[in-house]
Enzyme design. Structure first.
Site: not given
Ligand code: SF4
Length: 328
Positions: A120, A197, A203, A85, A46, A40, A138
Site C-alpha cells: 500500500y 455520496c 454503487c 507503533y 494514526t 503515508e 488501504d
Molecule cells: S456504500 Fe456506496 S453509496 Fe454508500 S457511501 Fe459507500 S460508496 Fe457511497
C-alpha cells in the site's frame, strides 16, 4: 468492455467531488516524495487529525532523508513519541540510512524493497509523488470497493485487480487519494452517508452498505502487568530501555507481565515491598494490558522521564507515579 457499475461515471463523479471537497491536509500541499512517505507511514496507524501534528513535528526535526539518516535512533523515537507503533519510526530511520545518498526510488516495486514499506505505502508514494499508475489499496479503499460491488469478503487479489482496473491513469495519485478520501469521510465503516455520496448512482451496495465488507474478527488477549515507579536517590525515576517489536528502543518504567510480575520486579531491584498507586490500561493490536502501578524508592540514581523517548503507555504510568504539580 462495459463495466458493471459504470466505471467512467464513477471516475468522473468521484474526481469532481474530490476536487471540490478535499480536506486541507499539509501533505497534500507537497510533491516531495520524502514528505509524502512520512505522511503515508504515519497514516498507516494514526488518525488524520493526530497525524497532522506528528507530520509537522517530524519534518521540522528531520526535513530530509539526510538529516533523518544522521540522527540517532533515540532522537528519532523521541520525536515520534506518542504516535505509537514505534516500529514505523525505526523503519523510517533505517530506510533513510539506506537511501540517503540516492534518494527514494520512483517505482512501487523498488520502494517495496525498503524497510517497513508494504504494497500500500509503496503504491501510494509511487503514484502521488512520482505519478506511477499503480493502485493503492488501504482499508478505506477495501471498504469502498466491497460496497460498490457488493462483495462481502473481498480477497487481496480481487481488490488489487479491481483497483487497478478502476485507476485513472491520467493522474493516478489524485485518483488513489480520491478513493481513500471517499472511504475516510463519506463511505465510513459505520453510518455511511449514501444519500449524499457522489458515487451513489453507480454503487450496488448503497441500500445495504454496512453489510459490506463482512467484519473481520480480531482477538485481543487480556494481560495483567505490573509497573514500578521507582524513585531514584537523586530525584527522577529509574527507567529501562525497552526491547521487542512494539516498543523497542523506547524507555519506560520497569514493567513485567503475568502472575509473578510484582515479586519479579521487586527481586530485580532488591526491594522488599512497593506501594500500590492505581491501575492504567493500554491496548495494543493483539493484547489489552491492565497495568497495576506501584511505587518504591531506589538507592540508585533516577532520571527525568522528559529526557527520554517514552510511549503513551509509559506516559500513563508517569501520570500516576508523578502527579502533575510535582517537580521531578
Ligand atoms: S456504500 Fe456506496 S453509496 Fe454508500 S457511501 Fe459507500 S460508496 Fe457511497
Amino acid at each position: 468492455m462495459q463495466a458493471p457499475c459504470g466505471e467512467k461515471r464513477l471516475r468522473r463523479a468521484l474526481l469532481s467531488w474530490y476536487r471540490t471537497n478535499t480536506r486541507d491536509l499539509p501533505w497534500r500541499e507537497t510533491r516531495d516524495p520524502y514528505a509524502i512517505l512520512v505522511s503515508e507511514v504515519l497514516l498507516q496507524q494514526t488518525r488524520v487529525e493526530q497525524a497532522r501534528g506528528y507530520y509537522t513535528r517530524f519534518l521540522k526535526a528531520f526535513p530530509d532523508l539526510g538529516t533523518l539518516a544522521r540522527a540517532s535512533e533515540e532522537e528519532v523515537l523521541h520525536v515520534w513519541a506518542g504516535a505509537g507503533y514505534y516500529r514505523r519510526a525505526r523503519n523510517l530511520h533505517r530506510l533513510a540510512q539506506t537511501v540517503a545518498e540516492t534518494g527514494l526510488p520512483a517505482t512501487a516495486a523498488e520502494l517495496e524493497e525498503l524497510p517497513g514499506i508494504g504494497p500500500y505505502t509503496a503504491a501510494a508514494v509511487a503514484s502521488i509523488a512520482f505519478g506511477e499508475p499503480v493502485a493503492a489499496v488501504d482499508g478505506n479503499v477495501r471498504r469502498v470497493l466491497a460496497r460498490l460491488f457488493t462483495v462481502e469478503e473481498p480477497s487481496i487479489r480481487w481488490l488489487q485487480e479491481k483497483a487497478e482496473r478502476l485507476l485513472d491513469r491520467g493522474d493516478p495519485g489524485e485518483w488513489n487519494q480520491a478513493l481513500m478520501e471517499l472511504g475516510a469521510t463519506v463511505c465510513t465503516p459505520k453510518s455511511p452517508r449514501c444519500p449524499t455520496c457522489p458515487v451513489a448512482r453507480v454503487c450496488a451496495g448503497r441500500d445495504d452498505a454496512e453489510r459490506y465488507p463482512a467484519p473481520r474478527t480480531r482477538t485481543q488477549r487480556a494481560v495483567e502487568a505490573v509497573a514500578l515507579g521507582l524513585r531514584g536517590r537523586t530525584g527522577g525515576f529509574v527507567l529501562e530501555r525497552r526491547n521487542g517489536r512494539a516498543l523497542g528502543g523506547l524507555w519506560g518504567f520497569p514493567l513485567a507481565e503475568g502472575e509473578d510480575a510484582l515479586p519479579l520486579l521487586l527481586a530485580r531491584y532488591g526491594l522488599q515491598s512497593a506501594r500500590f498507586l492505581g491501575t492504567v490500561s493500554h491496548a495494543f493490536t493483539h493484547k489489552r494490558l491492565t497495568i497495576h502501578v506501584h511505587e518504591a524508592a531506589s538507592n540508585g540514581p533516577g532520571e527525568d522521564p522528559a529526557t527520554r523517548p517514552m510511549s503513551v503507555l509509559d506516559q500513563k504510568i508517569l501520570a500516576l507515579a508523578a502527579p502533575e504539580n510535582e517537580v521531578l
